[in-house]
Design an enzyme around this catalytic site. Sequence first.
Site, PDB file in Angstrom:
ATOM      1  N   ASP A  23      -3.406  68.798  11.961  1.00 57.06           N
ATOM      2  CA  ASP A  23      -2.534  66.963  12.038  1.00 57.06           C
ATOM      3  C   ASP A  23      -2.329  66.176  12.855  1.00 57.06           C
ATOM      4  O   ASP A  23      -2.565  65.246  12.735  1.00 57.06           O
ATOM      5  CB  ASP A  23      -1.064  67.478  11.589  1.00 57.06           C
ATOM      6  CG  ASP A  23      -0.055  68.707  13.530  1.00 57.06           C
ATOM      7  OD1 ASP A  23      -1.052  68.730  13.740  1.00 57.06           O
ATOM      8  OD2 ASP A  23       0.563  69.769  12.920  1.00 57.06           O
ATOM      9  N   PHE A  24      -2.534  66.814  13.654  1.00 56.49           N
ATOM     10  CA  PHE A  24      -2.941  65.759  14.819  1.00 56.49           C
ATOM     11  C   PHE A  24      -3.501  64.726  15.303  1.00 56.49           C
ATOM     12  O   PHE A  24      -3.845  63.164  15.729  1.00 56.49           O
ATOM     13  CB  PHE A  24      -2.101  65.835  16.699  1.00 56.49           C
ATOM     14  CG  PHE A  24      -2.837  65.579  18.164  1.00 56.49           C
ATOM     15  CD1 PHE A  24      -1.467  64.684  18.290  1.00 56.49           C
ATOM     16  CD2 PHE A  24      -3.567  65.209  18.219  1.00 56.49           C
ATOM     17  CE1 PHE A  24      -2.036  63.672  19.434  1.00 56.49           C
ATOM     18  CE2 PHE A  24      -3.585  64.418  19.324  1.00 56.49           C
ATOM     19  CZ  PHE A  24      -2.918  63.323  20.116  1.00 56.49           C
TER      20      PHE A  24
END
Length: 423
Positions: A236-237
Amino acid sequence: MSHLPTPLYGFAIVFLIFWCGTWCVHLCALCYGKFKLHKKSCKCPNETPLPGVSILKPLMGVDANLEHNLETFFNMDYPVYELLFCVEDKSDPAVKIVEGLIAKYPQVDARLFLGGSNVGVNPKINNMNPAYEVAKYEFVLISDSGIKMKNDTLLDMVYHMGDKYALVHQMPFTCDREGFAATFEKVFFGTVQSRIYLSADFLGINCHTGMSCLLRKAVIDKLGGLKTFGCYLAEDFFIAKAITDQGWKMRISNQPAMQNCGTCDISTFQARLIRWAKLRVAMVPTTILLEPLSECMVLGALAAWSATIVFKWDPLVFYLVHILTWFLSDWLLLSIVQNGSLTFHKFEFVIGWLFRELSGPYLFLHALWNPAIRWRTRTYKLRWGGIAYELPESCSSSNSISSSKSSSSSFQTNLSSKRLLIS
């Protein structure tokens, strides 16, 4: 005071400045949360067709709330979407639940994908990639199995996807559930997590968690598709970073992501927090220093010492006022995020808040002491920068023995009892 060395004054002033900065973060979160959250989005005019959305649901295992959570996606107030359920193991009990819901709602475009793929070390990406490859709409929503969807949430997320945006995500929160463990989770997500999340979004800092996020598929395809991020555990990051590096923007929607997992206990949740801390340390090394200093108890002690050095104030009075003010600020922020009356008594909040604040530094140190990340029967480690690699089985066994048995057991329970959650 003249006998004290000059560098001591310098450190004291630096700590006081940092302390003031944390209160700016508190104020920012309170104001932005009040302005941003729970606003009703204006529906698009009837003559403007809403874009289609492909919804990826990675599943693993079954808990008491899974069927109810999944069913909320079949009843959304949105005209065009498809549901793509991803299950890696064909014998997974989640398969029967999905098949039952598909049969119950034949009018909803829904499909089940079995077997996954092997495009990297990230099991969540491996599970979702086959469905992503055949997603037919211009927007893709990645949503973990523990998310309970309101009927207008997808509309709100699409509404926020302006021309300059390629990522709209939801701030994590929890549904109302019974028990102290549920209270503890709500206190964490409604105070510590919300404070950082809201402030970061306001300042344009990457705070993306992948439990519920809407992506512009053309942008992800240009980056090589979802499989490009299979080398990371915290995909996600790095998805958010890659999107912003391409010049696109991201933001949160008005509605928080309502986690409603049927498994709720303290040890499981603490293992989850430890795992997140390990990921943060590997991705953003400055976390090693800044995160412990941002804890209420640690920061208050340093600020009290600094105030004594610089202003000759009573350190005990300063420390107690600091803790009380922090406590009241967190209560106010939780009330804003909840957007209604809390289901637990104020005394339960006091206990939950104290438990969170006192255990936070310990959990962070635990993450630093044993950086290996256990995933079912596999163990991973992260290089600086976030790229993951799997440890050989012999090393995995050594790591498991050296780590705390209780933490290892609870962590494995967490992973096997629910969906793939690396966000």
